[in-house]
Design an enzyme around this catalytic site. Structure first.
Site, PDB file in Angstrom:
ATOM      1  N   ASN A  49     -56.373 -48.610  58.779  1.00 40.94           N
ATOM      2  CA  ASN A  49     -56.263 -49.184  59.754  1.00 40.94           C
ATOM      3  C   ASN A  49     -55.608 -49.428  60.893  1.00 40.94           C
ATOM      4  OD1 ASN A  49     -54.774 -50.576  56.997  1.00 40.94           O
ATOM      5  ND2 ASN A  49     -52.952 -49.169  56.786  1.00 40.94           N
ATOM      6  N   HIS A  77     -53.020 -57.152  52.089  1.00 41.94           N
ATOM      7  CA  HIS A  77     -54.786 -57.681  53.551  1.00 41.94           C
ATOM      8  C   HIS A  77     -55.027 -58.652  53.161  1.00 41.94           C
ATOM      9  CE1 HIS A  77     -54.775 -53.536  54.768  1.00 41.94           C
ATOM     10  NE2 HIS A  77     -54.002 -53.132  53.878  1.00 41.94           N
TER      11      HIS A  77
END
Length: 492
Positions: A138, A65
């Site tokens: 997510n 990320h």
């Protein structure tokens, strides 16, 4: 002179340049030298300070990320869920809680294009009156592996080849051929949803099962769902290539520009609720992170809305130093026994201490917006002003005491100490069910992605056969179509 006034902040900028210590700088262009040609003198303190600060400007990027964008806003409760949870920020319709939200890609580096095929991160930090609640999810509801023992290998397989630094399909398909449970996530990863047109037009999921606990101590398993009010939109492979070639920060720009123009992104929060007594009634393990819960049996319940109405003031301070942790929960919310969630509780805090420092929770973007108190002290870059004489507990000289006990789930856990897989793996059913809900053109794009990946010259016949077997067990027609285009005879 008010010594507390001039804390580090751009609000107290002087009209002239200074060193970090506040000394005036009258020349920011020329180094101090012996004559006009040099050499440079080491006594030029401002030069040394400027270079040394620049050398340390960056912190380690996130191992996953790394590429992301953040925005601020609020969460507002729209439906009463007080019968399910005693969480203060969910206590009644109309209650608003400040939030910061970060969207991201998972695999590639900080400067990589936002148009690449990848799962997107969707993390929300709620600054509640009872502390921070981090919902770290997510844009897909499942994950590749159910046990964190495989997580480092999962990420390494998805990341570029350590020799060439090129992401390669043969590495991905080789590793995941040993994890048949990953097929359900591939049904999202190779689908349109992993090419979202921007961050505003994608869903979000808590991914894991959590628990909600009410005032009476009754617990329910829960899954969280974010639904964008502007709908879900994705790109084709061709569109993604064009967009990425034009602007590698297209999603960040879209988010920033939309908020600046007053077109505030909004998501509705829904939950699914499961009574713990019903866990064994399914043909899969509801706490398995590779599975979704059937919405026809466990329907979505509306809870509230998330509105992002403020851009961040500083990208480094409020995006790069922004730190999430699934371990940050509040009374009324608790963890489930999900194996991957249990280990994320440790791993996220650990990586933030490595990436930012041991006092990362003191940074304004990470600190709770409510009164808080503990005896975690000192350490590198500590900047909390403390004047207590007692740094231990209990003490008769310090009135601090343990907080009131709040309800947490109570259950009896039994079992042998062993390393093993869960009894109900059921690795292929949900992947096939998802495939069969699509229109033919969407199915074809999914099949084409499999054919492209399995056509990598370094993917062996054995690996192709394994994946065709997995696809066929999920949906016989899907497996046959992939096999025929690869000129491979399916084993089923």
């Amino acid at each position: 002179m008010d010594l507390s006034k001039y804390r580090p902040s751009s609000a107290y900028d002087t009209p002239f340049l200074t060193t970090n210590a506040g000394g005036p700088v009258y020349n920011n262009v020329s180094s101090l030298t012996v004559g006009p040609r040099g050499p440079v003198l080491l006594e030029d303190y401002h030069l040394i300070e400027k270079l040394a600060t620049f050398d340390r400007e960056r912190i380690p990027e996130r191992v996953v990320h790394a590429r992301g964008a953040s925005a601020k806003g609020f969460f507002e409760v729209t439906h009463d869920v007080s019968h399910l949870t005693c969480a203060d920020f969910l206590r009644a319709p109309g209650v608003q809680t400040p939030v910061i939200c970060r969207f991201s890609t998972v695999v590639h580096e900080r400067g990589s294009p936002e148009s690449i095929r990848d799962i997107r991160g969707f993390a929300v930090k709620f600054y509640t009156r009872e502390g921070n609640f981090d919902l770290v999810g997510n844009n897909v509801p499942v994950f590749f592996n159910r046990d964190a023992k495989s997580f480092p290998d999962t990420i390494r397989a998805l990341k570029p080849n350590p020799k060439s630094h090129i992401q390669e399909n043969w590495r991905i398909l080789d590793f995941f051929s040993f994890l048949p449970e990953s097929l359900h996530t591939f049904a999202f990863f190779y689908d349109d949803v992993c090419l979202p047109i921007n961050y505003r037009h994608m869903e979000g999921f808590g991914v894991h099962a959590y628990q909600l606990i009410n005032k009476a101590g009754k617990a329910h398993y829960v899954k969280f769902h974010w639904k964008p009010t502007c709908g879900v939109k994705s790109m084709t492979e061709e569109e993604a290539i064009r967009v990425g070639g034009t602007n590698h920060s297209h999603a960040t720009k879209d988010l920033y520009d939309s908020i600046a123009a007053g077109n505030y992104p909004e998501w509705k929060l829904f939950i699914q609720i499961m009574d713990p007594e019903d866990v064994d009634k399914f043909d899969f393990d509801p706490l398995d992170v590779t599975k979704t819960w059937p919405e026809d049996i466990l329907p979505l319940m509306p809870v509230g809305r998330l509105v992002l109405n403020r851009n961040i003031d500083n990208f480094f301070a409020e995006n790069e130093q922004l730190a999430f942790n699934p371990g940050h929960i509040v009374p009324g919310v608790y963890y489930s026994e999900d194996k991957l969630l249990q280990t994320r509780i440790f791993a996220y805090a650990d990586t933030q201490r490595h990436r930012i420092g041991p006092n990362y929770m003191q940074l304004p973007v990470n600190a709770p917006k409510c009164a808080h108190h503990n005896n975690h002290r000192d350490g590198a870059m500590n900047f909390m002003h403390r004047d207590e004489e007692v740094d231990y507990l209990p003490s008769r000289f310090d009135p601090c005491r343990p907080a009131e006990q709040y309800p947490i789930p109570s259950c009896v856990l039994t079992g042998r100490r062993e390393k093993c897989v869960i009894p109900k793996e059921n690795n292929f059913k949900q992947a096939g069910e998802r495939y069969r809900t699509w229109e033919p053109d969407r199915q074809d794009r999914y099949i084409n992605k499999w054919v492209e990946s399995l056509s990598d010259p370094r993917v062996t016949h054995e690996i192709r056969s394994i994946w065709i077997s997995y696809l066929s067990q999920a949906d016989k027609s899907c497996g046959q179509k992939v096999a025929s285009r690869l000129l491979v005879k399916p084993t089923m």
